[in-house]
Design an enzyme around this catalytic site. Sequence first.
Site, PDB file in Angstrom:
ATOM      1  N   LEU A  51       0.846  -1.185   0.000  1.00 21.82           N
ATOM      2  CA  LEU A  51       0.000   0.000   0.000  1.00 21.82           C
ATOM      3  C   LEU A  51       0.887   1.242   0.000  1.00 21.82           C
ATOM      4  CD1 LEU A  51      -2.695  -1.036   2.643  1.00 21.82           C
ATOM      5  CD2 LEU A  51      -2.885  -1.120   0.139  1.00 21.82           C
ATOM      6  N   SER A  52       0.300   2.373  -0.313  1.00 23.41           N
ATOM      7  CA  SER A  52       1.117   3.592  -0.338  1.00 23.41           C
ATOM      8  C   SER A  52       1.716   3.873   1.023  1.00 23.41           C
ATOM      9  CB  SER A  52       0.291   4.785  -0.827  1.00 23.41           C
ATOM     10  OG  SER A  52      -0.849   4.987  -0.007  1.00 23.41           O
ATOM     11  N   GLU A  53       0.971   3.579   2.124  1.00 22.70           N
ATOM     12  CA  GLU A  53       1.526   3.720   3.463  1.00 22.70           C
ATOM     13  C   GLU A  53       0.967   2.663   4.405  1.00 22.70           C
ATOM     14  OE1 GLU A  53       2.288   7.785   1.805  1.00 22.70           O
ATOM     15  OE2 GLU A  53       0.336   6.875   2.219  1.00 22.70           O
ATOM     16  N   THR A  54       1.793   2.301   5.367  1.00 18.72           N
ATOM     17  CA  THR A  54       1.430   1.435   6.484  1.00 18.72           C
ATOM     18  C   THR A  54       1.897   2.130   7.752  1.00 18.72           C
ATOM     19  OG1 THR A  54       1.665  -0.578   5.158  1.00 18.72           O
ATOM     20  CG2 THR A  54       1.796  -0.826   7.548  1.00 18.72           C
ATOM     21  N   HIS A  83      -3.258  10.946   4.774  1.00 18.95           N
ATOM     22  CA  HIS A  83      -4.258   9.896   5.010  1.00 18.95           C
ATOM     23  C   HIS A  83      -3.803   8.916   6.084  1.00 18.95           C
ATOM     24  CE1 HIS A  83      -2.494   6.640   2.441  1.00 18.95           C
ATOM     25  NE2 HIS A  83      -3.442   5.867   2.927  1.00 18.95           N
TER      26      HIS A  83
END
Length: 287
Positions: A51-54, A83
């Site tokens: 994912l784009s961020e964790t 986000h």
Amino acid sequence: MTSEIPVSTRPFVQVDVFSPEPFGGNPLAVVLEASGLTAAQMQRFANWTNLSETTFLLRPEDPRADYRVRIFTPTEELPFAGHPTLGSAHAWLEAGGKPRQEGMLIQESAAGLVRIKADDDDGGRLAFAAPDLTRFGPVAEHELDRVAAGLGLPREALLDAAWLVNGPEWIGVLLGSAEQVLAIQPNYPAMAGLAVGVIGPHPDGAATEFEVRTFISDELPCEDPVTGSFNAGAAQWLIGSGRAPSSYTAAQGTVLGRTGRVHVEADGEDIWVGGECTTRISGTISI
């Protein structure tokens, strides 16, 4: 012969951020109770989620904070991102977190303390106070030439541009209309190494005031579905220059089939950037 890596099981959720509709926003993976994990373990897991961020939630080190977050992309740790800030706050509240101040969370991150407003106890609608820009100013012409080429536009179509750095190093670009924004077909190699956010106004009477798209041209070039950090910087730029009203809604992710909605409101000295957050996956993860 490889050495065994200790494995622990921890609570895990995946949150849909910035959309009132199911699966319309930007997904965020959140590992709760992340104490004891090393940075290498966090990075490896963030790479695996793809994912784009964790994010990883931890006990705060600053006594003023309610919790601490570490934010990872598949390749690096970020000091701040939008986000992930809202999605992490939602996950913390949903897991039973109680802020010291009613209706206001204080999140500790590598970028400092971030205030987050909660309109309800379960963190459905949240908004963060836009952090100060660490770099704001004109973009060099040779960089704008690369941006124009990457967007497939003539240089004169870029009505204005500015560095909007609040952790991620965004270049903000203003176009004449939302229609122009939606028509972009990015050429990532032409703007390699740059993170570019594009804004265009919708016609009067439309459901949202602006259309936004963001393009990240690093090792894994992509268009981000909905981007809180860029919208925070863009709001400071647009409201400060009189191009946007003190309260507006931006649409993002349209071309990707998403229904991102970013709600912006200037309130005194602060600009609040908010949206809906909903947990879509919950359970445990072995790390």
